[in-house]
Structures are given as structure tokens and as C-alpha cells.
Design a protein around this motif. Structure first.
Motif, short mmCIF file in Angstrom:
data_model
loop_
_atom_site.label_atom_id
_atom_site.label_comp_id
_atom_site.label_asym_id
_atom_site.label_seq_id
_atom_site.Cartn_x
_atom_site.Cartn_y
_atom_site.Cartn_z
N ASN A 191 0.83 -1.22 0.00
CA ASN A 191 0.00 0.00 0.00
C ASN A 191 0.86 1.26 0.00
N SER A 227 -13.26 8.31 1.90
CA SER A 227 -12.54 8.38 3.17
C SER A 227 -13.49 8.64 4.32
N ALA A 247 -15.42 5.47 5.12
CA ALA A 247 -14.59 4.50 5.85
C ALA A 247 -14.45 4.90 7.32
N LYS A 248 -14.24 6.24 7.54
CA LYS A 248 -14.10 6.71 8.92
C LYS A 248 -15.40 6.52 9.69
N ILE A 273 -15.74 2.89 10.71
CA ILE A 273 -14.86 2.55 11.84
C ILE A 273 -15.45 3.12 13.13
N HIS A 303 -13.65 -7.51 14.47
CA HIS A 303 -12.70 -6.52 13.96
C HIS A 303 -12.36 -6.84 12.52
N GLN A 355 -7.24 -4.02 9.08
CA GLN A 355 -6.86 -2.91 8.21
C GLN A 355 -5.45 -3.15 7.65
N PRO A 356 -5.11 -2.52 6.52
CA PRO A 356 -3.77 -2.71 5.95
C PRO A 356 -2.67 -2.38 6.97
N GLU A 415 -1.97 -4.01 9.70
CA GLU A 415 -2.22 -4.49 11.07
C GLU A 415 -1.68 -5.91 11.28
N SER A 475 -5.60 -8.17 5.17
CA SER A 475 -6.46 -6.99 5.10
C SER A 475 -7.87 -7.39 4.69
N GLY A 476 -8.87 -6.88 5.41
CA GLY A 476 -10.27 -7.19 5.13
C GLY A 476 -10.79 -8.40 5.87
N LYS A 511 -12.22 -10.67 8.76
CA LYS A 511 -13.03 -10.41 9.95
C LYS A 511 -12.60 -11.35 11.07
#
Length: 384
Positions: free
Chosen positions: A42, A109, A112-113, A116, A128, A131-132, A134, A164-165, A167
Motif C-alpha cells: 500500500n 474516506s 470509511a471513517k 470505523i 474486527h 486494516q492494511p 495491522e 487486510s479485510g 473479519k
């Protein structure tokens, strides 16, 4: 867990570069502590698939500290002759397009915020979405849940890589303050969680006794996630168990049945309240019977608990039948067996009473497998 000293030694062993290229310009990247393939891709502005392919990485695409990764950059396009300058009418159109693109990016953006924020703070969320960049350790620290419990709840295997992505179910914990008379078994039975799991969550020796005043974290056990592509059944809403009609229950005799039952009826009488899950959960069945009626062992076993449980069960007997199977007999007026004793199927373990949370003279009967409640009617002979 890798000691911090190893991270320091690895960092000292890396060559010192006089200058570091910006992530979107570099052609070789040296993996730093905590980085993942997705996070590197990324920041470099390339796809994780292209980065993995360029470096011969295989699933689950784990990278290691100090590893050098080639960043696949597209070759520069051939230089073309300068095109005529656009007229004044085309310039506003380009500006308008750029403005629309910027607005779309800002909206994405913001969405997405908002998603979250709607999920709540990390220490409260029960699911949870990774996220990229993590890692499992970082997610566990933010959620304030031991990493090993998240790994077990989601069936993760070493090296516990997450993508990423993805769950992740976050097993939330409850707390129990040990009181005088508590044992590992009584705590385990109360919360329907195997004592080994409670001990693991608290860093205890499962064989060591608990101490009054000690605060224990009680982990929430979650069913493993379904296989990819598998459908998840949705339970239909159930009515309150008290609305169910009373069922006549035959005495535990050698009456032929159409199937092989694991247990026999402990007492004869109508069921006042049945087994239920969900908001109105009820972990067993309540069987009405006259006071002092004999309560019999549903199968041969060993007495694991025999005594008073003040909060809800009153006089209680718990039998261990092996292979993870237990039965419990509560609301008794009297307990007639001792802890540690071996009992035969049909042997008396107590007398019907109205102790604990009983609504009259009745027996509260439970069946559990590996710490989880099971509907007793599924393990008892059917009524003729």
C-alpha cells in the motif's frame, strides 16, 4: 514472541543507507519491525499480488525482519512529442474532473471513517475488520484481549498472519471474584467454560487451587468461523420458554424407545420450563415433582460437586460421566451423595426440593458436553 533484543540486533545488522527513498519511489524495500506485505504494498503504491509475485512469496505471504523486497515498478513510458496546448475551454473541464475525483476520494474516506466509528472503540468491538498493515499482536493490544484467545477463537495457526479485510471475532471476557468455597470446577460450571480455558486466560496452573478474593477473567468461547463460502444458518426467533405447555414425563423405567438415549430420566413429572437459548436462555429443564421425591443419577458417573450453590442452584449435585459429558441436579431439598463418590445409573443422588431459584418443588436438570449446555430432551428417551 520474538524478544526485543533480537529486533535490536537485527536492526544493528542492517546496512546504513545514506538516504532513504520515498515509499512510492523506492525499488528495494528492507522489511522493518511490525510490517506486513499488504502494508508495504500500500505504501509503495503497488498491488500485494504483484509484490508477492516479484519476490516469489507463497501464501500466507509472511515477510521477515530485514528481508529485502524488490518493488515492481512499471517501465517509464516512451517520450512523446508535446501535444498542442489545450484551449481555455478544455482547462476548466480538466479542473472539474480533478475536483470530482477529489470529492469522490474524500467521500470514500469519510465513509470509511464513519464505518470505523460505528464499530465502536477497539476495546469494545466484538468483530474486527483487519486494516492494511495491522498484525494480530497490534489488534490484541488495541482490543485489550490476549492474542492467544483471538487466535483460538478464529482458528489461526502460527505464525498467526492476518490479511487486510479479514473479519476476526474478538472474544470478550467477564470477571469473577473468587469467594470462599469456590473451586475451579464450580467456576467452570457456572460460566459454562472449561476450567483449562479459564486457567489459560489467567496464566494459572489448572491443577492449582483458586484463592478467595482472586479476580479471574472468564473468556467467552466462540464457535470457529465457517469455512469460506459456507452459509451461516440463522436461528428463527423463539417464544419465551414459559409459554410452552407442560409435558407429561414418564418414570425412568425400562420402556422400549425408538432410539438409543444417552441418559435416563432423573425424576418423573411435567416439565414446567424447557431448554432455551438466546435472550431468555435456560440451560436445562425444570421438572415438577412432589417434595422429597427421589432424584436418580441419569447415568453412571463420579460426583464432582455435592453441596449448596447459593446464587441460583441451591442444593446441587454434578456428575461426571466421562468424554466431556456432565449432568447437574439442582433445587434439591437434600443431597445424598458425597463429592468424589462413584454412583451407578439410577442410584439416588438427592431429593426434590425448592432451594435456590426454584418456583416450587421441582428438579432443575442440566446436561453439558465439554462445558456447553445441551438440550436434555435430545439426550433422554422420548415419551411413548
Amino acid at each position: 514472541m520474538i524478544p526485543k533484543s533480537l529486533f535490536l540486533l537485527a536492526a544493528l545488522a542492517l546496512p546504513i543507507a545514506p538516504a532513504v527513498a520515498a515509499p512510492r519511489d523506492e525499488t528495494v524495500h528492507v522489511v522493518e519491525p511490525g510490517e506486513t506485505l499488504n502494508g508495504i504494498a500500500n505504501r509503495a503504491g503497488v498491488s500485494s499480488e504483484a509484490l508477492a509475485k516479484a519476490n516469489g512469496l507463497k501464501a500466507p505471504y509472511v515477510v521477515r525482519l530485514g528481508q529485502k523486497l524488490a518493488i515492481p515498478r512499471s517501465r517509464p513510458a516512451p517520450v512523446k512529442t508535446a501535444a498542442p496546448k489545450p484551449d481555455n475551454a478544455a482547462a476548466p473541464a480538466r479542473a472539474s474532473g480533478a475536483s470530482a475525483t477529489a470529492k469522490a476520494a474524500a467521500a470514500a474516506s469519510s465513509t470509511a471513517k464513519a464505518a470505523i466509528a460505528a464499530a465502536g472503540p477497539p476495546e469494545q468491538e466484538s468483530v474486527h475488520v483487519v486494516q492494511p498493515g495491522e498484525t494480530l499482536g497490534g489488534i490484541a493490544a488495541a482490543a485489550k484481549v490476549p492474542r492467544v484467545l483471538i487466535a483460538e477463537a478464529n482458528g489461526l495457526q502460527p505464525p498467526y498472519a492476518v490479511r487486510s479485510g479479514q473479519k476476526l471475532q474478538i472474544p470478550r471476557t467477564r470477571r469473577h471474584t473468587v469467594k470462599a468455597g469456590d473451586t475451579g470446577f464450580s467456576i467452570s460450571y457456572k460460566y459454562a467454560v472449561p476450567w483449562e480455558q479459564v486457567a489459560l486466560a489467567n496464566g494459572l496452573d489448572p491443577a492449582a487451587p483458586v484463592k478467595p478474593g482472586q479476580t479471574l477473567l472468564i473468556p467467552t468461547l466462540l464457535d470457529p468461523p465457517p469455512a469460506s463460502g459456507a452459509s451461516v444458518p440463522v436461528a428463527a426467533p423463539t417464544s419465551a420458554p414459559t409459554a410452552a405447555p407442560l409435558l407429561a414425563i414418564p418414570a425412568p423405567q425400562s420402556t422400549p424407545t425408538t432410539r438409543s438415549a444417552r441418559f435416563a430420566w432423573p425424576v418423573s413429572g411435567p416439565i414446567r420450563r424447557g431448554f432455551a437459548t438466546g435472550a431468555n436462555h435456560h440451560d436445562g429443564i425444570d421438572i415438577k415433582a412432589p417434595e422429597a421425591t427421589m432424584v436418580r443419577a441419569a447415568a453412571a458417573g463420579t460426583v464432582r460437586f455435592a453441596g449448596m450453590e447459593k446464587e441460583q442452584f441451591g442444593n446441587l449435585v454434578v456428575l461426571d460421566h466421562g468424554d466431556g459429558w456432565f449432568t447437574a441436579y439442582a433445587f434439591l431439598s437434600r443431597v445424598t451423595v458425597k463429592e468424589g463418590a462413584r454412583v451407578a445409573a439410577g442410584e439416588r443422588v438427592g431429593l426434590v426440593g425448592s432451594t435456590g431459584l426454584a418456583k416450587g418443588n421441582e428438579l432443575h436438570f442440566e446436561v453439558r458436553q465439554n462445558g456447553k449446555p445441551v438440550d436434555p430432551l435430545d439426550e433422554l428417551p422420548k415419551a411413548p
